[in-house]
Design an enzyme around this catalytic site. Sequence first.
Site, PDB file in Angstrom:
ATOM      1  N   SER A  28       0.847  -1.203   0.100  1.00 50.20           N
ATOM      2  CA  SER A  28       0.403   0.217   0.212  1.00 50.20           C
ATOM      3  C   SER A  28       0.692   1.155  -0.042  1.00 50.20           C
ATOM      4  O   SER A  28       1.660   0.364   0.391  1.00 50.20           O
ATOM      5  CB  SER A  28      -0.714  -0.005   1.093  1.00 50.20           C
ATOM      6  N   GLU A  29       0.043   2.622  -0.196  1.00 48.68           N
ATOM      7  CA  GLU A  29       1.030   3.583  -0.512  1.00 48.68           C
ATOM      8  C   GLU A  29       1.794   4.030   0.540  1.00 48.68           C
ATOM      9  O   GLU A  29       2.170   4.439   1.125  1.00 48.68           O
ATOM     10  CB  GLU A  29       0.554   4.794  -1.025  1.00 48.68           C
ATOM     11  N   GLU A  30       0.188   3.585   2.026  1.00 48.42           N
ATOM     12  CA  GLU A  30       1.556   4.305   3.317  1.00 48.42           C
ATOM     13  C   GLU A  30       2.475   3.622   3.781  1.00 48.42           C
ATOM     14  O   GLU A  30       3.411   3.883   4.186  1.00 48.42           O
ATOM     15  CB  GLU A  30      -0.211   3.917   4.163  1.00 48.42           C
TER      16      GLU A  30
END
Length: 574
Positions: A469-471
Site C-alpha cells: 500500500s502507499e502508506e
Amino acid sequence: MGMTSLLFCGVSFALPLFVAADTCKDICMYNEIISEGQPFAFNCTCSSETNGAVNRTWYKTPSHSPISNNRHLRIHQEQTWLLFLPLALEDSGIYQCVIRNAHSCYRIAVNLTVFKKHWCDSSMEESPINSLDEFQQTLFIGKSGNLVCHLYFPDSCVLDSIKWYKGCEEIKAGKKYSPLRRMLLVDNIAAEDGGSYACSARLTHLGRHFTVRNYIAVDTKEVGSGAMIPNITYPKNNTIEVQLGSPLIVDCNITDTKENTNPRYWKVNNTLVDHYYKDSKRIQEGIETNVSLRNRILYTVNITFLEVKMEDYGRLFTCHAGVSAAYIILKRPAPDFRAYLIGGIMAFLLLVVSVLYIYNTFKIDIVLWYRSAFHTAQAPDDEKLYDAYVLYPKYQRKSQGHDVHTLVLKILPEVLEKQCGYKLFIFGRDEFPGQAVASVIDENIKLCRRLMVLVAPESSSFGFLKSLSEEQIAVYNALIQHGMKVILIELEKVKDYSTMPESIQYIRQKHGAIQWDGDFTEQSQCAKTKFWKKVRYHMPPRRYPASSSVQLLGHTPCNCTAGKCNAATGLITP
Ligand SMILES: *[C@@H]1O[C@H](CO)[C@@H](O)[C@H](O)[C@H]1NC(C)=O
Ligand SMILES: *[C@@H]1O[C@H](CO)[C@@H](O)[C@H](O)[C@H]1NC(C)=O
Ligand SMILES: *[C@@H]1O[C@H](CO)[C@@H](O)[C@H](O)[C@H]1NC(C)=O
Ligand SMILES: *[C@@H]1O[C@H](CO)[C@@H](O)[C@H](O)[C@H]1NC(C)=O
Ligand SMILES: *[C@@H]1O[C@H](CO)[C@@H](O)[C@H](O)[C@H]1NC(C)=O
Ligand SMILES: *[C@@H]1O[C@H](CO)[C@@H](O)[C@H](O)[C@H]1NC(C)=O
Ligand SMILES: *[C@@H]1O[C@H](CO)[C@@H](O)[C@H](O)[C@H]1NC(C)=O
Ligand SMILES: *[C@@H]1O[C@H](CO)[C@@H](O)[C@H](O)[C@H]1NC(C)=O
C-alpha cells in the site's frame, strides 16, 4: 780559415777508427766491461732521434763489413742486437751500430772490454771485491729493499733458473730473502747485508744453454732525508668496501725518482700475492705500468681479486715500493638499511592485504563467532521490542503467495526465532485482529531494530509494488531515511530495480541484497547455512535478557543438528 781546418783535422784525428767517411752522426758512446765466458748482448738504441729508422747494422771496427746475421755464429746480429754467445777475451774492441733511414745516418759506438775473472773457484775463498764489472746497489737499513739482476737480451734468448748468491753462498728463499721475477727482495735490512752479491741465470738460445752472471756490490745506508724514498700516493692504509663474491681491482700508485730501481709489488701475510695464491691465482698482481712525470715516474701496479672471499676481509694487502709500504683492508659493506626498510614495508602491506582478504572472506563467520563468544547478558537498552520487522509482498490470490507465506510464516520463525532466539514482527501474524493496517505498521515498525524487506522482480509472481500500500511505502521510506537498518532479501534475482522505491534502490546499491537460495518447502532449515549466516550477520547481535518472558536458547545460539534442525536443543525450560 786556418781554425776551421785545424778543427776538422782534430776531429778526423780523434775518430780515426770510425769508418764510412760519409755524413753519419755519432750520437752515443758506451763503455762495457764484462768478464769472459758468458753471453752478452747489446741493443742498438740510443735516443728518441733514431726512432723509426729501419736499418741498423753492426760493425766491428776497423772492418767495413757488417757482422753476420747467422744466428748459429758465436757473434752475430739479431734484429737490432749484437749478440755474443759467449764472450771471448779477443772480442774486446770498438763496435759500431750504423742507423740509417731515408734522410739521415747515426752512429752508436760501444767500447767493449772483456777480461778474465775468477769467481768462487778453487783458487779463491772470497768473491773478488771492487771488480770492474760490478753493479752498484744500495739497501736502506731497517727497511726492506731489493737487488736487481740485469739481464738484457733479445727475445730469442730464454732466461730462467735465476739464482742469487751472497759471497759464494747461494741464497735460499725464506723470511729474509724472496726472489721476485728478476729481483731479490730483502726484508728487514741490516748493515751486514752489504757486500758482494751475484745473480746467475740460465740462458737458452736455439737450444744451447749458457750461464749469465751479474756481480752486485751492495752498500747499506741509513734512510736519508726521504728524497730518495718512493711515495705511495694510493693506497693510504684505507679500507675498501666490497661485496662478497664480486671482483675487485685496486691500483697501487707510486711516484719515485728516475734513478731509483725500487721494486713494486703486493704482499699479503708478508708473502708476495703471486706466491701466496700461486695455485688458485684468485688474487694476482698486475703488470706494472709507468708514466713519466717531470723528474719523477708514476708507477701503477694493480692487484686483481677475481672474486672476493670471506677470508679476504680484514686482511692487510700491502703495496710495497722499496722502503715504502701502504695497505688496504677489505670490508663488507654495511647492510643496506633501505632494502630492509622496503622489505619491511612490503611485508607489512602484504600482511595488511592478507588480513583484509581473510576478514572479507570470513567476515560473517568471524562476526557471528565473536557475537556468540562475547555475547552480553544485558537487556537491550534501546527500548525496542522486536529484532526485525518483516515486510513482504502480499497477494490477493492465495496460490500465488503460497511460497512467500511459507517462507515468512514458517521458515523465518523456525530459524530466526526458534533456533536463534530473535523476536520478529511479522505482519499477518503478530498484529491484533481488527487493527487498521496503517496503525499496525506505524506503531510496530518503530519497535523493531531492523527492517527486513523481501523483494521480487516486478514481472515475477511475487510482484512487489503491487502488493504494497502507499502508506507502507511512505512509512518505510521515512524509516530508512532516519537510518533504520534494512535487510534486503531477494526471493528471485532482481535485474531491474528502477521500478522499486528510491530508498530500496539506494539500499540495494549501498549494502547489496541477500539472495534466497533455498526452496519453499517446509523442510527444516538450518541457521548454519550460508544464506542464514548472511541474514544473521545483518541482524542485531542477539542479547539475552536476564528476565524474560520469552523462551530463549542456551549459550550456543542458532544451534541445529546436522541436516535436521532441532529447535528444542538448548531450550531452557522453566
Ligand atoms: C732494442 O732497440 C730497438 C731499436 O731502438 C728498440 O725498438 C727495442 O725496443 C729495443 N729493445 C729493448 C728490449 O730495449
Ligand atoms: C740494411 O743495410 C745493410 C747494409 O747496408 C743491407 O745489406 C741491408 O739489405 C739493409 N736492409 C734493409 C732492410 O734495408
Ligand atoms: C776503451 O776502454 C778501455 C778500458 O776502459 C780504455 O782503456 C780505452 O781507452 C777505451 N777506448 C776508447 C777508444 O775510448
Ligand atoms: C693511479 O694512477 C693512474 C694513472 O697512472 C690513474 O688513472 C688512477 O686513477 C690512479 N689511481 C688511484 C687510486 O689514485
Ligand atoms: C701467515 O704467515 C705465517 C708465517 O709467516 C703463518 O704462520 C700463518 O699461518 C700465515 N697465515 C695465513 C692465514 O696464511
Ligand atoms: C691491471 O693490470 C693489468 C695488467 O696486469 C691490466 O691489464 C689491467 O687493465 C689493470 N686494471 C686496471 C683497472 O688498471
Ligand atoms: C716503463 O715501462 C716500460 C714498458 O712499459 C719499460 O720498458 C720501462 O723500463 C719502464 N720504465 C721504468 C723506469 O721502469
Ligand atoms: C701505512 O702503514 C704502514 C705500515 O704498514 C706505515 O709504514 C705507513 O706509514 C702507513 N701510511 C700511512 C699513510 O698511514
